[in-house]
Design a protein around this motif. Structure first.
Motif, PDB file in Angstrom:
ATOM      1  N   VAL B 207       0.866  -1.389   0.048  1.00  0.00           N
ATOM      2  CA  VAL B 207      -0.106   0.037   0.180  1.00  0.00           C
ATOM      3  C   VAL B 207       0.894   1.354  -0.022  1.00  0.00           C
ATOM      4  CG1 VAL B 207      -1.847   1.220   1.158  1.00  0.00           C
ATOM      5  CG2 VAL B 207      -1.706  -1.274   1.394  1.00  0.00           C
ATOM      6  N   ASN B 208       0.840   1.938  -1.145  1.00  0.00           N
ATOM      7  CA  ASN B 208       1.349   3.413  -1.085  1.00  0.00           C
ATOM      8  C   ASN B 208       0.413   4.476  -1.024  1.00  0.00           C
ATOM      9  OD1 ASN B 208       3.805   2.001  -1.635  1.00  0.00           O
ATOM     10  ND2 ASN B 208       3.321   2.235  -3.936  1.00  0.00           N
ATOM     11  N   VAL B 209       0.688   5.496  -0.031  1.00  0.00           N
ATOM     12  CA  VAL B 209      -0.156   6.538   0.189  1.00  0.00           C
ATOM     13  C   VAL B 209       0.732   7.766  -0.166  1.00  0.00           C
ATOM     14  CG1 VAL B 209      -1.947   7.559   1.804  1.00  0.00           C
ATOM     15  CG2 VAL B 209      -1.507   5.173   1.718  1.00  0.00           C
ATOM     16  N   PHE B 210      -0.116   8.642  -1.166  1.00  0.00           N
ATOM     17  CA  PHE B 210       0.507   9.754  -1.369  1.00  0.00           C
ATOM     18  C   PHE B 210      -0.334  10.942  -0.965  1.00  0.00           C
ATOM     19  CE2 PHE B 210       1.558   6.786  -4.467  1.00  0.00           C
ATOM     20  CZ  PHE B 210       2.856   6.588  -4.426  1.00  0.00           C
ATOM     21  N   GLN B 211       0.026  11.911  -0.400  1.00  0.00           N
ATOM     22  CA  GLN B 211      -0.689  13.024   0.053  1.00  0.00           C
ATOM     23  C   GLN B 211      -1.065  14.037  -1.038  1.00  0.00           C
ATOM     24  OE1 GLN B 211       1.060  16.218   2.590  1.00  0.00           O
ATOM     25  NE2 GLN B 211      -1.144  16.977   3.287  1.00  0.00           N
ATOM     26  N   ALA B 212      -2.065  14.335  -1.196  1.00  0.00           N
ATOM     27  CA  ALA B 212      -2.681  15.540  -2.146  1.00  0.00           C
ATOM     28  C   ALA B 212      -2.574  16.595  -1.527  1.00  0.00           C
ATOM     29  CB  ALA B 212      -3.965  15.287  -2.939  1.00  0.00           C
ATOM     30  N   ASP B 213      -2.309  17.982  -2.083  1.00  0.00           N
ATOM     31  CA  ASP B 213      -2.402  19.003  -1.557  1.00  0.00           C
ATOM     32  C   ASP B 213      -3.898  18.910  -0.720  1.00  0.00           C
ATOM     33  OD1 ASP B 213      -0.255  20.208  -2.551  1.00  0.00           O
ATOM     34  OD2 ASP B 213      -1.166  20.991  -4.203  1.00  0.00           O
ATOM     35  N   THR B 214      -3.649  19.494   0.514  1.00  0.00           N
ATOM     36  CA  THR B 214      -4.768  19.250   1.528  1.00  0.00           C
ATOM     37  C   THR B 214      -5.428  20.677   2.016  1.00  0.00           C
ATOM     38  OG1 THR B 214      -3.909  17.320   2.208  1.00  0.00           O
ATOM     39  CG2 THR B 214      -5.361  18.142   3.519  1.00  0.00           C
ATOM     40  N   GLY B 215      -6.506  20.899   1.342  1.00  0.00           N
ATOM     41  CA  GLY B 215      -7.357  22.236   1.690  1.00  0.00           C
ATOM     42  C   GLY B 215      -7.955  22.410   2.914  1.00  0.00           C
ATOM     43  N   GLY B 216      -7.300  22.305   4.033  1.00  0.00           N
ATOM     44  CA  GLY B 216      -7.821  22.293   5.280  1.00  0.00           C
ATOM     45  C   GLY B 216      -8.274  21.007   5.804  1.00  0.00           C
ATOM     46  N   ALA B 217      -8.272  20.830   7.081  1.00  0.00           N
ATOM     47  CA  ALA B 217      -8.812  19.522   7.659  1.00  0.00           C
ATOM     48  C   ALA B 217      -9.366  19.698   8.913  1.00  0.00           C
ATOM     49  CB  ALA B 217      -7.573  18.886   7.888  1.00  0.00           C
ATOM     50  N   PHE B 218      -8.762  20.474   9.929  1.00  0.00           N
ATOM     51  CA  PHE B 218      -9.426  20.506  11.214  1.00  0.00           C
ATOM     52  C   PHE B 218      -9.767  19.447  11.996  1.00  0.00           C
ATOM     53  CE2 PHE B 218     -10.424  24.389   8.515  1.00  0.00           C
ATOM     54  CZ  PHE B 218      -9.375  25.169   8.679  1.00  0.00           C
ATOM     55  N   VAL B 431      12.188  18.023   1.583  1.00  0.00           N
ATOM     56  CA  VAL B 431      11.907  17.628   2.894  1.00  0.00           C
ATOM     57  C   VAL B 431      10.434  17.019   2.949  1.00  0.00           C
ATOM     58  CG1 VAL B 431      11.447  18.732   5.132  1.00  0.00           C
ATOM     59  CG2 VAL B 431      13.258  19.409   3.601  1.00  0.00           C
ATOM     60  N   TRP B 432      10.531  15.717   3.539  1.00  0.00           N
ATOM     61  CA  TRP B 432       9.243  15.083   3.851  1.00  0.00           C
ATOM     62  C   TRP B 432       9.094  15.171   5.514  1.00  0.00           C
ATOM     63  CZ3 TRP B 432      12.559  13.574   0.162  1.00  0.00           C
ATOM     64  CH2 TRP B 432      11.779  13.441  -1.195  1.00  0.00           C
ATOM     65  N   LEU B 433       8.022  15.375   6.001  1.00  0.00           N
ATOM     66  CA  LEU B 433       7.536  15.127   7.280  1.00  0.00           C
ATOM     67  C   LEU B 433       6.527  14.223   7.639  1.00  0.00           C
ATOM     68  CD1 LEU B 433       7.172  19.127   8.329  1.00  0.00           C
ATOM     69  CD2 LEU B 433       9.185  17.704   8.462  1.00  0.00           C
ATOM     70  N   GLY B 434       6.741  13.640   8.894  1.00  0.00           N
ATOM     71  CA  GLY B 434       5.816  12.626   9.152  1.00  0.00           C
ATOM     72  C   GLY B 434       4.412  13.193   9.081  1.00  0.00           C
ATOM     73  N   GLY B 435       4.237  14.283   9.837  1.00  0.00           N
ATOM     74  CA  GLY B 435       2.831  15.116   9.798  1.00  0.00           C
ATOM     75  C   GLY B 435       2.642  15.643   8.662  1.00  0.00           C
ATOM     76  N   ASN B 436       1.537  15.759   7.856  1.00  0.00           N
ATOM     77  CA  ASN B 436       1.209  16.021   6.713  1.00  0.00           C
ATOM     78  C   ASN B 436       0.052  17.007   6.853  1.00  0.00           C
ATOM     79  OD1 ASN B 436       0.957  13.017   5.816  1.00  0.00           O
ATOM     80  ND2 ASN B 436       3.127  13.884   5.795  1.00  0.00           N
ATOM     81  N   ALA B 437       0.323  18.455   6.742  1.00  0.00           N
ATOM     82  CA  ALA B 437      -0.773  19.379   6.537  1.00  0.00           C
ATOM     83  C   ALA B 437      -0.590  20.504   5.737  1.00  0.00           C
ATOM     84  CB  ALA B 437      -1.388  19.664   7.957  1.00  0.00           C
ATOM     85  N   HIS B 438       0.379  20.486   5.083  1.00  0.00           N
ATOM     86  CA  HIS B 438       0.793  21.605   4.213  1.00  0.00           C
ATOM     87  C   HIS B 438       0.090  23.048   4.538  1.00  0.00           C
ATOM     88  CE1 HIS B 438       3.019  18.537   2.179  1.00  0.00           C
ATOM     89  NE2 HIS B 438       3.548  18.998   3.154  1.00  0.00           N
ATOM     90  N   TRP B 439       0.065  23.367   5.646  1.00  0.00           N
ATOM     91  CA  TRP B 439      -0.134  25.045   5.902  1.00  0.00           C
ATOM     92  C   TRP B 439       1.131  25.634   5.419  1.00  0.00           C
ATOM     93  CZ3 TRP B 439      -4.928  25.264   7.201  1.00  0.00           C
ATOM     94  CH2 TRP B 439      -5.481  23.948   7.745  1.00  0.00           C
ATOM     95  N   GLN B 440       1.031  26.903   5.509  1.00  0.00           N
ATOM     96  CA  GLN B 440       2.178  27.606   4.843  1.00  0.00           C
ATOM     97  C   GLN B 440       3.108  27.479   6.202  1.00  0.00           C
ATOM     98  OE1 GLN B 440       2.726  31.530   3.871  1.00  0.00           O
ATOM     99  NE2 GLN B 440       1.122  30.991   2.048  1.00  0.00           N
ATOM    100  N   ARG B 441       2.658  27.234   7.490  1.00  0.00           N
ATOM    101  CA  ARG B 441       3.567  27.245   8.553  1.00  0.00           C
ATOM    102  C   ARG B 441       4.471  26.346   8.493  1.00  0.00           C
ATOM    103  NH1 ARG B 441       2.681  25.942  14.494  1.00  0.00           N
ATOM    104  NH2 ARG B 441       4.371  27.483  15.272  1.00  0.00           N
ATOM    105  N   HIS B 442       4.354  25.145   7.840  1.00  0.00           N
ATOM    106  CA  HIS B 442       4.935  23.880   7.868  1.00  0.00           C
ATOM    107  C   HIS B 442       6.288  24.190   6.958  1.00  0.00           C
ATOM    108  CE1 HIS B 442       1.756  21.701   9.346  1.00  0.00           C
ATOM    109  NE2 HIS B 442       2.420  20.651   9.581  1.00  0.00           N
ATOM    110  N   GLU B 443       5.838  24.985   5.888  1.00  0.00           N
ATOM    111  CA  GLU B 443       6.782  25.339   4.788  1.00  0.00           C
ATOM    112  C   GLU B 443       7.857  26.200   5.480  1.00  0.00           C
ATOM    113  OE1 GLU B 443       5.387  27.424   1.557  1.00  0.00           O
ATOM    114  OE2 GLU B 443       6.859  26.427   0.178  1.00  0.00           O
ATOM    115  N   LEU B 463       9.260  21.679   0.465  1.00  0.00           N
ATOM    116  CA  LEU B 463       8.391  20.835   1.417  1.00  0.00           C
ATOM    117  C   LEU B 463       7.636  19.962   0.540  1.00  0.00           C
ATOM    118  CD1 LEU B 463       7.548  19.645   4.199  1.00  0.00           C
ATOM    119  CD2 LEU B 463       5.888  21.507   4.334  1.00  0.00           C
ATOM    120  N   MET B 464       7.927  18.538   0.592  1.00  0.00           N
ATOM    121  CA  MET B 464       7.046  17.708   0.009  1.00  0.00           C
ATOM    122  C   MET B 464       5.884  17.262   0.330  1.00  0.00           C
ATOM    123  SD  MET B 464       9.238  17.782  -2.833  1.00  0.00           S
ATOM    124  CE  MET B 464       8.976  16.308  -3.617  1.00  0.00           C
ATOM    125  N   ASN B 465       4.916  16.891  -0.253  1.00  0.00           N
ATOM    126  CA  ASN B 465       3.555  16.347   0.313  1.00  0.00           C
ATOM    127  C   ASN B 465       4.071  15.074   0.687  1.00  0.00           C
ATOM    128  OD1 ASN B 465       2.285  18.171  -0.556  1.00  0.00           O
ATOM    129  ND2 ASN B 465       1.120  17.293  -2.146  1.00  0.00           N
TER     130      ASN B 465
END
Ligand code: FES
Ligand code: FES
Lengths: 155, 670
Positions: B207-218, B431-443, B463-465
């Protein structure tokens, strides 16, 4: 049904069902993915485009209704790979977080810069009332647009 | 400038709905139109007969196995909430797939729905195999016999709230040459990978999982949902790519909302304003099915009920209960806002009862030394922080208006730690992070950390997805944890990379960028009191048009430790504050008497628009660094913790009526 739409100065023609929404034509036929779908009921403005210069929610219209009109999507604002004044300001001021609302606010912001005499904080704030940003609390976006308008005036 | 935002303006984002693969099938879910019913017959579509699987607890909600009812992928025999998946249909055309939903016929025998905590406690069990509707019971703190001069009692309630990220949930699944490839909008590719492989019985290596750009989650994009399993199953069966995109209507009925918490509390103290104890009951409505996070939520709320204060006696009984509503999930803050609302509203009432200024009373109850609450929570002394904050917001002036003030703490969910990987690839530092949420803050914090340690210019860092093929292990982004956990892992990965470079005699940035060095780091972490931030929030309410209470201004004086990027922290704070304010005024998921969600559109869920935004006064403070190399504390949920009690108090002053239930009850305005 054969539909031809002019988007960002280019014609796109295709056979689609009469019920095809404008937003689906833009995304799926023209392949312009910058216009987003957030709700499909007019609540969020993620699908905002300019239609003959006026901001409209493209999820509330059929593609057929836009025939013969000039449609501008978020991609059409940044000509030749350069962001326009509003986009530059939103980007520089790091006003956005997830970015899903980028199209809605750049379209509205661009319309404000082109059409509003008065671009103070309160005016911009109320002009943006139809576009949702769940991340920012709005202030950073309003400030970025007010600032872009100020710079525009100076030039 | 940030490339990440720039690409959104160019239409070059890659959100999950933007992904188009050849021969793709569109999946649609046929959902229950009843909140509680026996299913007599289902005609058409894929159903529980085809996919008789059950979800497992993953993501933010994963802790340990417990005895509760887990949601099946498709309803089996009975539907237990409005919006529950009963069947699925698909077509290669998106519009036709939607038409097919109507072709599935479901015959129901309606049962009486259980729709509130009170009804849940008095009704027969909605799960026939159980003896009642209680998921779990907890005891927090220690029983005590109050002998205080003053007793303050109240019942408090926070309604259910939808996460409502602007981008709904969605997935593209493609089973191809023995591998299941998944593109998804998510807070954690790891919880999706682990969940899907467990549920579908696949070897995780497949199983491979790729994060798409993520438009918010909360909170809404951390766990595995039924639709993800169905999409994967369908792709495995047809060998074609399958896309499922949630509609907003489905988000309202079926994405897991948060809150839905009630407290019956007694606060004890003396007439000089000293709090001597707190006791009572906390109930959480977990909906029709539970997971680790929802079932234990009353105990998590109880654990932090003493906030920043020194309260010697605490005894809370906690109950999570089943109802015929969509299963509960985490919503920005997940338990932290509940605890803050409960204690802060009790403290205001105590102040009123003894005629003392609520801020003075709060200051009086802060510990002078590190304090361990009877619940186990450890907090550091914070008096000087709050005293300075009170001066900074000019409380002596604000007091003349309808102001509410809250003191709070923000506990980051650091448990599990985090991972990070750095790889230099053709002159670019990926860079890949274990926590994925691509807010600007991460970048921004990624660029900042790498600049500090490796001296690489910010524009060379990308910063990669999230991607399970690049970084095998990771946790996720939630609970105000990223700056601490991912920041820590990245910091240490960068140190490793630097060591490697030194060994290879690489001593200029240019040489480094021309190398193909990489480094990976993972570390588990435990909550430490230095990681807890302190929050001072104030709100002023006014009447608009003579009939509508609004929050005009909000002050946030927040301790974020060493801020990794002030600009990005600012936007997270204002965003959270607005959500918190709106939760007081109008934002809620309310059901009708048959258990159908009342709101039919996003606007009807009461979310904030630009015109609802108050004027913000934000001060970002460093009150001590956390025990991590970069000193950061959490911030993501600060606003949703601090704003509700402050705004509720402000409205209470404005209306001169007690506010103990959110959102505002229209009766109060009568
Ligand atoms: S998608 Fe058009 S307004 Fe939300
Ligand atoms: S930045 Fe996420 S919705 Fe605006």
């Amino acid at each position: 049904m054969r539909i031809r739409l002019n988007i960002n100065g280019k014609d796109y023609e295709s056979d689609v069902e009469p019920r095809t929404l404008l937003v689906d034509f833009i995304r799926d036929v023209a392949g312009l993915k910058g216009t987003h779908i957030g709700c499909e009921t007019g609540s969020c403005g993620a699908c905002m485009v300019l239609l003959d210069g006026k901001p409209v929610k493209s999820c509330l219209m059929l593609a057929a209704q836009a025939e013969g009109k000039k449609i501008v999507t978020v991609e059409g604002l940044s000509e030749g790979g350069k962001l326009n004044a509003v986009q530059k300001s939103l980007s520089q001021k790091k006003a956005l977080q997830c970015g899903f609302c980028a199209a809605g606010f750049s379209i509205m912001g661009t319309w404000i810069l082109e059409n509003e005499q008065d671009t103070d904080y309160e005016r911009v704030k109320s002009d943006l009332a139809g576009v949702v940003c769940r991340c920012s609390g709005y202030e950073p976006i309003i400030n970025a647009i007010v600032e872009a308008a100020k710079n525009e005036r100076k030039d | 400038m940030s490339e990440r935002t720039e690409k959104f303006f160019m239409g070059k984002g890659s959100f999950v709905d933007d992904i188009q693969l050849p021969n793709m099938l569109y999946l649609e879910i046929v959902r229950s139109k009843k909140a509680h019913a026996k299913i007599l017959e289902v005609k058409g579509g894929l159903t529980a007969k085809d996919i008789p699987l059950t979800l497992t607890s993953t993501g933010e909600s994963y802790r340990m196995g417990r005895n509760y009812e887990v949601e099946p992928v498709f309803a089996k025999g009975k539907v237990l909430y409005y919006g529950q998946p009963v069947a699925a249909v698909y077509d290669k055309d998106k519009y036709k797939a939607r038409d097919l939903v109507e072709s599935v016929e479901i015959a129901y025998q309606e049962l009486k729905p259980v729709l509130s905590i009170e009804e849940s406690l008095s009704s027969s069990p909605i799960h026939e195999n159980r003896k009642d509707n209680i998921v779990a019971r907890f005891e927090i703190g220690k029983r005590f016999s109050p002998e205080s001069e003053v007793k303050v009692s109240d019942e408090l309630y926070m309604e259910r709230v939808l996460p409502n990220p602007l981008e709904t949930r969605g997935i593209v699944a493609y089973y191809n040459s023995g591998k299941l490839n998944v593109w998804i909008s998510t807070q954690s590719v790891y919880s999706i990978k682990n969940g899907l492989s467990k549920i579908l019985g696949l070897d995780p290596a497949e199983v491979n999982v790729f994060q798409a750009d993520t438009g918010g989650a909360f909170g809404s994009k951390s766990a595995v949902y039924p639709e993800y399993v169905i999409a994967c199953y369908l792709s495995m069966k047809t060998k074609q790519p399958v896309k499922w995109i949630e509609s907003r209507e489905e988000h309202i009925s079926s994405t897991r909302p948060g809150r839905g918490a009630k407290a019956e509390l007694q606060l004890y103290g003396n007439k000089k304003g000293k709090i001597e104890g707190i006791e009572g009951k906390i109930y959480v409505d977990v909906g029709a099915y539970a997971d680790d996070l929802s079932s234990t939520s009353p105990s998590w709320i109880g654990y932090q009920i003493t906030g920043p204060y020194l309260i010697e006696n605490v005894y809370i009984e906690g109950y999570s209960v089943y109802t015929n509503k969509s299963p509960l999930g985490p919503y920005r803050g997940a338990g932290r806002p509940e605890a803050a609302f409960f204690i802060e509203r009790m403290i205001d009432k105590f102040a009123d009862q003894i005629g003392m200024d609520p801020v003075e009373l709060r200051l009086k109850n802060l510990p002078e030394r590190p304090f361990q609450s009877p619940t186990g929570l450890k907090v550091l002394p914070s008096k000087s922080f709050f005293e300075e904050g009170i001066k900074s917001i000019n409380y002596s002036e604000l007091k003349k208006r309808n102001v509410g003030v809250s003191f709070g703490i923000l506990l980051p969910a650091v448990f599990g730690g985090e991972s990070a990987k750095i790889k230099i690839d053709e002159g670019v530092v990926k860079v890949w992070l274990g926590g994925n949420a691509h807010w600007q803050r991460h970048e921004l914090f990624v660029k900042r950390i790498l600049k500090e340690i490796l001296e690489v210019p910010e524009e060379k860092v990308v910063l990669m997805n999230g991607d399970t093929t690049e970084l095998q292990k990771g946790i996720g982004t939630w609970g105000s944890r990223s700056a601490i956990t991912a920041g820590n892992a990245l910091y240490k990965a960068a140190m490793l990379l630097k060591e490697k470079a030194e060994k290879m005699n690489i001593n200029s940035v240019e040489q480094l960028l021309n190398s193909d060095l990489s480094a990976e780091y993972y570390e588990n972490m435990q909550l430490d009191p230095t990681m807890i931030s302190f929050l001072l929030t104030a709100a002023v309410a006014e009447m608009r048009d003579g009939i509508k209470p609004v929050i005009e201004e909000v002050w946030a004086y927040y301790d974020v430790g060493e801020p990794l990027s002030e600009e990005a922290v600012y936007g997270q704070i204002t965003g959270g504050l607005l959500m918190g304010v709106q939760e007081v005024l109008s934002e809620a998921l309310i059901y009708d008497s048959k258990g159908k969600p009342l709101p039919e559109t996003m606007a009807a869920t009461g979310i904030a628009y630009s015109i609802n935004a108050p004027k913000y006064h934000v001060k970002i403070k460093t009150f001590g660094r956390s025990n991590t190399p970069h000193g950061a504390k959490g911030v993501g949920e600060a606003g949703t913790v601090g704003a509700p009690p402050a705004a509720a108090r402000a409205v209470e002053k404005l209306l001169n009526k007690r506010v103990n239930k959110l959102p505002l009850d229209f009766d109060l305005l009568a």
